[in-house]
Design a protein around this motif. Structure first.
Motif, mmCIF file in Angstrom:
data_model
loop_
_atom_site.group_PDB
_atom_site.id
_atom_site.type_symbol
_atom_site.label_atom_id
_atom_site.label_comp_id
_atom_site.label_asym_id
_atom_site.label_seq_id
_atom_site.Cartn_x
_atom_site.Cartn_y
_atom_site.Cartn_z
ATOM 1 N N GLY A 147 66.699 82.837 19.380
ATOM 2 C CA GLY A 147 65.429 83.416 18.932
ATOM 3 C C GLY A 147 64.332 82.373 18.794
ATOM 4 N N ASN A 148 63.212 82.812 18.209
ATOM 5 C CA ASN A 148 62.056 81.914 17.978
ATOM 6 C C ASN A 148 61.544 81.239 19.240
ATOM 7 O OD1 ASN A 148 61.641 82.228 15.238
ATOM 8 N ND2 ASN A 148 63.431 80.891 14.807
ATOM 9 N N ILE A 149 61.486 81.969 20.341
ATOM 10 C CA ILE A 149 60.983 81.368 21.583
ATOM 11 C C ILE A 149 59.471 81.228 21.464
ATOM 12 C CG2 ILE A 149 60.781 81.640 24.094
ATOM 13 C CD1 ILE A 149 63.371 83.283 24.008
ATOM 14 N N LYS A 150 58.981 80.026 21.818
ATOM 15 C CA LYS A 150 57.538 79.792 21.720
ATOM 16 C C LYS A 150 56.881 80.294 23.009
ATOM 17 C CE LYS A 150 54.430 75.840 21.803
ATOM 18 N NZ LYS A 150 54.325 74.411 21.975
ATOM 19 N N PRO A 151 55.894 81.186 22.912
ATOM 20 C CA PRO A 151 55.238 81.649 24.142
ATOM 21 C C PRO A 151 54.435 80.513 24.779
ATOM 22 C CG PRO A 151 54.549 82.949 22.235
ATOM 23 C CD PRO A 151 55.312 81.782 21.710
ATOM 24 N N GLY A 152 54.323 80.513 26.086
ATOM 25 C CA GLY A 152 53.596 79.436 26.772
ATOM 26 C C GLY A 152 53.568 79.637 28.273
ATOM 27 N N PRO A 153 53.313 78.564 29.004
ATOM 28 C CA PRO A 153 53.016 78.724 30.432
ATOM 29 C C PRO A 153 54.193 78.573 31.403
ATOM 30 C CG PRO A 153 52.405 76.524 29.708
ATOM 31 C CD PRO A 153 53.023 77.194 28.531
ATOM 32 N N VAL A 154 55.409 78.261 30.903
ATOM 33 C CA VAL A 154 56.514 77.966 31.827
ATOM 34 C C VAL A 154 57.448 79.175 31.940
ATOM 35 C CG1 VAL A 154 58.478 76.431 32.290
ATOM 36 C CG2 VAL A 154 56.417 75.518 31.181
ATOM 37 N N ALA A 155 57.755 79.576 33.183
ATOM 38 C CA ALA A 155 58.721 80.665 33.397
ATOM 39 C C ALA A 155 60.010 80.053 33.925
ATOM 40 C CB ALA A 155 58.180 81.669 34.400
ATOM 41 N N ILE A 156 61.134 80.509 33.401
ATOM 42 C CA ILE A 156 62.431 79.980 33.858
ATOM 43 C C ILE A 156 63.270 81.112 34.448
ATOM 44 C CG2 ILE A 156 64.559 78.783 33.184
ATOM 45 C CD1 ILE A 156 63.069 77.444 30.915
ATOM 46 N N ILE A 157 63.788 80.859 35.654
ATOM 47 C CA ILE A 157 64.746 81.787 36.270
ATOM 48 C C ILE A 157 66.038 80.998 36.394
ATOM 49 C CG2 ILE A 157 65.311 83.123 38.341
ATOM 50 C CD1 ILE A 157 62.267 83.063 39.018
ATOM 51 N N THR A 158 67.101 81.482 35.803
ATOM 52 C CA THR A 158 68.331 80.688 35.841
ATOM 53 C C THR A 158 69.525 81.515 36.301
ATOM 54 O OG1 THR A 158 69.952 79.498 34.489
ATOM 55 C CG2 THR A 158 68.552 81.042 33.327
ATOM 56 N N GLN A 159 70.364 80.850 37.091
ATOM 57 C CA GLN A 159 71.570 81.537 37.528
ATOM 58 C C GLN A 159 72.677 81.384 36.485
ATOM 59 O OE1 GLN A 159 72.725 80.434 41.467
ATOM 60 N NE2 GLN A 159 74.352 81.953 41.553
ATOM 61 N N SER A 160 72.642 80.256 35.781
ATOM 62 C CA SER A 160 73.661 80.070 34.755
ATOM 63 C C SER A 160 73.148 80.604 33.427
ATOM 64 C CB SER A 160 73.996 78.589 34.605
ATOM 65 O OG SER A 160 74.641 78.388 33.367
ATOM 66 N N GLY A 161 73.887 81.581 32.896
ATOM 67 C CA GLY A 161 73.463 82.194 31.645
ATOM 68 C C GLY A 161 73.585 81.234 30.488
ATOM 69 N N ALA A 162 74.756 80.594 30.386
ATOM 70 C CA ALA A 162 75.003 79.716 29.241
ATOM 71 C C ALA A 162 73.980 78.578 29.229
ATOM 72 C CB ALA A 162 76.414 79.174 29.310
ATOM 73 N N LEU A 163 73.723 78.024 30.418
ATOM 74 C CA LEU A 163 72.753 76.937 30.498
ATOM 75 C C LEU A 163 71.361 77.454 30.122
ATOM 76 C CD1 LEU A 163 72.804 73.961 31.348
ATOM 77 C CD2 LEU A 163 71.950 74.685 33.563
ATOM 78 N N GLY A 164 71.091 78.688 30.521
ATOM 79 C CA GLY A 164 69.808 79.301 30.187
ATOM 80 C C GLY A 164 69.632 79.404 28.680
ATOM 81 N N LEU A 165 70.711 79.833 28.011
ATOM 82 C CA LEU A 165 70.640 79.943 26.546
ATOM 83 C C LEU A 165 70.397 78.566 25.929
ATOM 84 C CD1 LEU A 165 73.574 82.442 25.919
ATOM 85 C CD2 LEU A 165 71.153 82.875 25.539
ATOM 86 N N ALA A 166 71.079 77.570 26.505
ATOM 87 C CA ALA A 166 70.890 76.205 26.006
ATOM 88 C C ALA A 166 69.453 75.756 26.264
ATOM 89 C CB ALA A 166 71.873 75.273 26.694
ATOM 90 N N MET A 167 68.902 76.173 27.405
ATOM 91 C CA MET A 167 67.523 75.781 27.727
ATOM 92 C C MET A 167 66.552 76.391 26.723
ATOM 93 S SD MET A 167 66.873 75.444 31.763
ATOM 94 C CE MET A 167 67.957 76.370 32.756
ATOM 95 N N ILE A 168 66.849 77.622 26.293
ATOM 96 C CA ILE A 168 65.965 78.244 25.288
ATOM 97 C C ILE A 168 65.910 77.338 24.059
ATOM 98 C CG2 ILE A 168 65.692 80.184 23.692
ATOM 99 C CD1 ILE A 168 66.811 82.032 25.804
ATOM 100 N N GLY A 169 67.100 76.878 23.638
ATOM 101 C CA GLY A 169 67.152 75.990 22.474
ATOM 102 C C GLY A 169 66.362 74.712 22.729
ATOM 103 N N LYS A 170 66.543 74.173 23.910
ATOM 104 C CA LYS A 170 65.901 72.886 24.231
ATOM 105 C C LYS A 170 64.373 73.016 24.351
ATOM 106 C CE LYS A 170 67.308 69.045 26.919
ATOM 107 N NZ LYS A 170 67.057 68.151 25.824
ATOM 108 N N THR A 171 63.921 74.181 24.845
ATOM 109 C CA THR A 171 62.465 74.354 24.936
ATOM 110 C C THR A 171 61.859 74.299 23.535
ATOM 111 O OG1 THR A 171 62.696 76.757 24.911
ATOM 112 C CG2 THR A 171 62.384 75.724 27.075
ATOM 113 N N GLY A 172 62.630 74.782 22.557
ATOM 114 C CA GLY A 172 62.161 74.737 21.166
ATOM 115 C C GLY A 172 62.004 73.295 20.721
ATOM 116 N N VAL A 173 63.036 72.492 20.977
ATOM 117 C CA VAL A 173 63.019 71.088 20.547
ATOM 118 C C VAL A 173 61.874 70.337 21.229
ATOM 119 C CG1 VAL A 173 64.341 68.928 20.557
ATOM 120 C CG2 VAL A 173 65.521 71.103 20.199
ATOM 121 N N GLU A 174 61.651 70.644 22.509
ATOM 122 C CA GLU A 174 60.646 69.887 23.268
ATOM 123 C C GLU A 174 59.262 70.516 23.220
ATOM 124 O OE1 GLU A 174 61.661 67.890 26.621
ATOM 125 O OE2 GLU A 174 63.582 67.358 25.759
#
Ligand code: COA
Length: 656
Positions: A147-174
Motif C-alpha cells: 500500500g501507500n503507493i506515491k502517485p507520480g510519472p513512472v509506469a511499471i509493467i512487470t512480468q514477475s509479480g513478486a518482483l513487482g511487489l518488491a518494486m512497489i516497496g522500493k519505489t516508496g523508499v526511493e
C-alpha cells in the motif's frame, strides 16, 4: 482513446474471493482499493456474504445490480473458470486473475479455457498469476502490495509479480511516484504490448519501465516498442535467456551470438534503454521523468575534487556524453569563478575551498552560455561546505535550470549528513545521486533517448525485387530435403537481388574443368561442390589464385584427395571454378526467422575467422538504408571497409 482505458479507470471493481480474514490476499486487495482512495463502486464477492473491510459482501456477481468494469479474481485455481464465466455474463470488461496454478505449473488447457470463455463474451484477461494493478488515474490500488503507493510519472509493467511487489516497496523508499504498476503474469490474453500502447499515450506517464523475462509475440512487441520510444523513454530490464532462442542459436548465423545478444541489439534498435538492475532502472526513470530535452549535448562538469572529476570524465566517455571542450571559451566563462590553482578545463575544478556561492556562480556561468546544453555538479563533502547549505543550493539550482529547460544533475559523495540530504532532495524530485557513475549514466540515457528519437527513421524505401522467384528457389531446396542452397541456387538469388558475382561454372570432371577454365578466365579459384561439406576451407576444398591449366590439374587432384580424407563418405558433385577477385574485406550477411522475435538480420566481418571474431551486429527486419548503415558501423571492422592507414576503400567480398 484506447479501449483499454477502463482497465486503468474503471467505474466499479468487484473482488471475487474477497476474504473476511485479514492477511489473506483477497482481503488485502479490498483493503488496498479502499485505502488508495478509489472513488468508483467497490464490490467484494464471497458466498458467505456479510462484510469485508466494512463493505457489504455480495454472494455472487449476479447480486450486484450496477455495471462492473474490472474484476479481481482471487479464488483457488479450480474455481477460477466459474468466476470468469460469472464475470463474463455480468458484462465485466477486464478480469485481473491473481490466482496462480495455470500454465506456469503446466495447467495450460485450463488457462486456454479461461481465454476462450472470456473472448466469447468480449471480456479481456490480465494474468493469471499476477499481483494486480495500481492506477494513479483512478486512485486505485487493486494489488496485494504493502500500500501507500506515491502517485507520480513512472509506469511499471512487470512480468514477475513478486518482483513487482518488491518494486512497489522500493519505489516508496526511493521516493519514486507511479502512474501505474501492473503485472502481466502468464500473459494469456493481455500482454505488455497492449499495456505499453495505452501507457504511452497516457499524459501522466512520463517514463515506462518494463521488467520482461520471456517475450511471447515478439514481432508485435517490437512494433509497439518502436512506436512508444518515439513518444517517451522506455527502460527495459530483460532477464533470462529463452530456451527457444538458445536452440535457434545453434543455426549458423545464430551461433555467432547468444539469444540475449540479439535481444539486446533489438531493444537498442527499438530505442529502448536497457538496464541491468532495478537500481539502475529506477535512477534512470527518476531522472528521465523530470529532465528536459537538451538543446545541445555539450556538457560541463563542475567539481570541487579532481578524483570525482576524472571518474565523471571516464563515465562520460562510456555513456557517450560530449564534454564541451572549447578551451578558450571555457577559460572566458569559468576563470571569474575559479581560483588560480583550479582548472577551467572541463571538468571545471573550482577546488576544495568551494562552497555554495562558488558552485552557484559556476553553474550560472555555464547556464548563461548558449553552447553549453547540460551541466553536472559533483561535490565531495568538505568542512567549508556543509550538507545543509548544499541541500538548499541544489534545490535552487535545480529549479532555475528546469525553468530554463536545461538538464542538470548532481552527485554528492560524503557521510551520513550527505546521505540524509540526498534522501530529502530526492523526495523533492531534485536529481542528486551518491555515486558519480550512476549520475552520469542518467545524463547519458537522457541523451540516448532524445538522440534515437531524432535520428531514427522508420520509413522504408520501395524495393523492386522478384521475391516470388526467390521463394520458388528456397521452396525447391526445402522440398528436396535440404536446409541450405546449392552454389547455383545462391547465384540465382544473387542475380535476382542484383548483387554481382564473379564469373563461374561447376565442372563435374577434370576434363570439363580444363575445357571451361579459359571461359571463366585466369586467375581463378576452385571450390569443392558437395552437399556434405558446408565449410569448404575446413576440408581443404578451396584453392586460390590459379594462373594456368597445369595449376588447375594440380588443384583438382589436391581438392579431391583432401575432401575425401576429411570425410570419406562425402558426395562430391564437382568443383566450382570462379574468377579470382581482388583482395577486399570479407563481410557476412545473414538472416533467419527467430521463433519468438521474427525475422532477424545479421551483418559482420566474414571469412574463415567469422566464428572466432564474432564481429557481427543484429537487427529485426524490416530495415531501411539508415538502419543497415548503422548496423554496419556498429561492427569493429567497419573502418576496414573505409580503408585504414592510407589503403583505398575496399570492396566488400561476401563470405562463401
Ligand atoms: N466466490 C467468491 N469467493 C469464494 C468462492 C466463490 N465461488 N468460493 C470461496 N470463496 C472465498 C473463500 O471462502 C475465501 O474467503 P474466506 O477467507 O472469507 O473464507 C476466499 O474466497 C479465498 O478462498 P480460499 O479458499 O481461502 O483461498 P486462499 O485465499 O487461500 O487462496 C489464492 C486463493 C487465489 C490467493 C491462491 O489460490 C493463489 O493462487 N495464491 C497465489 C497467488 C499469487 O501468488 N499470485 C501471483 C502473484 S505475483
Amino acid at each position: 482513446m484506447n479501449t483499454i482505458s477502463s482497465l486503468f479507470n474503471p467505474s466499479a471493481v468487484a473482488v471475487i474471493g474477497a476474504s473476511h480474514t485479514p492477511g489473506k490476499i483477497g482481503h488485502s486487495i479490498v483493503k488496498n482499493i479502499i485505502a488508495s482512495g478509489y472513488r468508483g463502486g467497490i464490490y467484494p464477492v464471497n458466498p458467505a456474504g456479510g462484510e469485508v473491510c466494512g463493505l457489504r459482501c455480495f454472494k455472487d456477481m449476479e447480486a450486484i445490480s450496477d455495471p462492473v468494469d474490472v474484476a479481481c479474481t482471487v479464488v483457488p485455481a479450480r474455481m477460477v473458470h466459474d468466476a470468469v464465466l460469472a464475470c463474463a455474463l455480468k458484462g465485466v470488461k477486464y478480469n485481473l486473475i491473481i490466482t496462480s496454478g495455470f500454465s506456469e505449473t503446466g495447467n495450460i488447457e485450463e488457462e486456454k479455457k479461461l481465454v476462450r470463455t472470456a473472448r466469447d463474451h468480449g471480456m479481456r484477461i490480465v494474468g493469471p498469476n499476477i499481483f494486480g494493478l495500481y492506477s494513479a488515474e483512478a486512485y486505485m490500488d487493486a494489488t496485494f502490495g504493502t500500500g501507500n503507493i506515491k502517485p507520480g510519472p513512472v509506469a511499471i509493467i512487470t512480468q514477475s509479480g513478486a518482483l513487482g511487489l518488491a518494486m512497489i516497496g522500493k519505489t516508496g523508499v526511493e521516493s519514486i511516484g507511479l502512474s501505474a504498476i501492473v503485472s502481466v503474469g502468464n500473459k494469456c490474453d493481455i500482454d505488455e504490448s497492449d499495456l505499453l500502447e495505452y501507457l504511452v499515450q497516457q499524459q501522466r506517464t512520463k517514463v515506462i519501465l518494463m521488467y520482461i523475462e520471456g517475450i511471447k509475440q515478439g514481432e508485435r512487441f517490437i512494433r509497439s516498442l518502436k512506436k512508444s520510444t518515439r513518444v517517451k523513454p522506455v527502460v527495459v530490464i530483460k532477464a533470462g535467456r529463452s530456451a527457444r532462442g538458445a536452440a535457434a542459436a545453434a543455426s549458423h548465423t545464430g551461433s555467432l551470438a547468444g539469444a540475449d545478444e540479439i535481444v539486446d541489439a533489438i531493444l537498442k534498435q527499438c530505442g529502448a534503454l536497457r538496464a541491468d538492475s532495478i537500481a539502475e532502472a529506477f535512477s534512470w526513470c527518476t531522472y528521465l521523468s523530470n529532465a528536459p530535452e537538451p538543446a545541445t549535448e555539450q556538457t560541463v562538469i563542475i567539481t570541487n575534487g579532481g578524483g570525482v572529476g576524472v571518474m565523471a570524465t571516464d563515465a562520460c566517455e562510456r555513456y557517450d556524453i560530449p564534454l564541451y571542450n572549447d578551451s578558450e571559451a571555457l577559460r572566458d566563462i569559468f576563470s571569474p569563478v575559479t581560483p588560480s590553482f583550479g582548472s577551467t578545463k572541463n571538468p571545471i575544478d573550482i577546488t576544495g575551498g568551494a562552497a555554495a556561492p562558488e558552485y552557484s556562480q559556476a553553474l550560472d556561468a555555464a547556464l548563461d552560455h548558449d553552447r553549453i546544453g547540460a551541466a553536472m555538479a559533483l561535490y565531495c563533502e568538505t568542512a567549508v561546505f556543509p550538507a545543509a547549505d548544499l541541500e538548499k543550493m541544489l534545490e535552487d539550482i535545480h529549479r532555475r535550470y528546469t525553468d530554463l529547460r536545461r538538464p542538470v544533475l548532481f552527485a554528492a559523495v560524503g557521510g551520513e549528513d550527505i546521505e540524509h540530504a540526498i534522501i530529502r532532495l530526492r523526495k523533492k524530485n531534485v536529481p542528486v545521486f551518491n555515486d558519480v557513475y550512476q549520475a552520469v549514466a542518467c545524463m547519458g540515457k537522457l541523451f540516448e533517448h532524445y538522440r534515437q528519437k531524432r535520428s531514427r527513421c522508420d520509413t522504408f524505401e520501395d524495393c523492386d525485387i522478384d521475391t516470388a522467384a526467390i521463394d520458388a528457389i528456397t521452396r525447391e531446396a526445402r522440398e528436396s530435403g535440404r536446409s541450405f542452397l546449392s552454389a547455383r541456387e545462391s547465384r540465382d538469388i544473387m542475380r535476382i537481388v542484383g548483387i554481382k558475382m564473379p564469373a563461374s561454372c561447376v565442372a563435374r570432371s577434370l576434363d570439363e574443368a580444363l575445357a571451361r577454365c579459359e571461359e571463366v578466365g585466369f586467375p581463378l579459384v576452385m571450390k569443392v561442390v558437395s552437399p556434405d561439406i558446408i565449410h569448404k576451407s575446413d576440408a581443404g576444398g578451396v584453392v586460390l589464385d590459379l594462373h594456368n591449366r597445369d595449376e588447375v590439374i594440380d588443384a583438382w587432384q589436391a581438392i579431391m584427395q583432401r575432401c575425401l580424407a576429411y570425410l570419406s563418405s562425402a558426395r562430391i558433385d564437382g568443383i566450382e571454378l570462379s574468377a579470382m577477385i581482388e583482395p577486399g574485406v570479407e563481410t557476412i550477411v545473414g538472416a533467419r526467422r527467430d521463433p519468438v522475435l521474427g525475422p532477424i538480420a545479421m551483418f559482420g566481418q566474414g571469412g574463415i575467422y567469422v566464428e572466432v571474431m564474432k564481429d557481427v551486429s543484429f537487427r529485426a527486419l524490416p530495415l531501411n538504408r539508415l538502419e543497415i548503415l548503422a548496423m554496419m558501423k556498429q561492427t569493429r571492422s567497419y573502418p576496414l571497409l573505409l580503408g585504414v592507414r592510407g589503403e583505398a576503400k575496399k570492396r566488400h567480398r561476401r563470405s562463401a
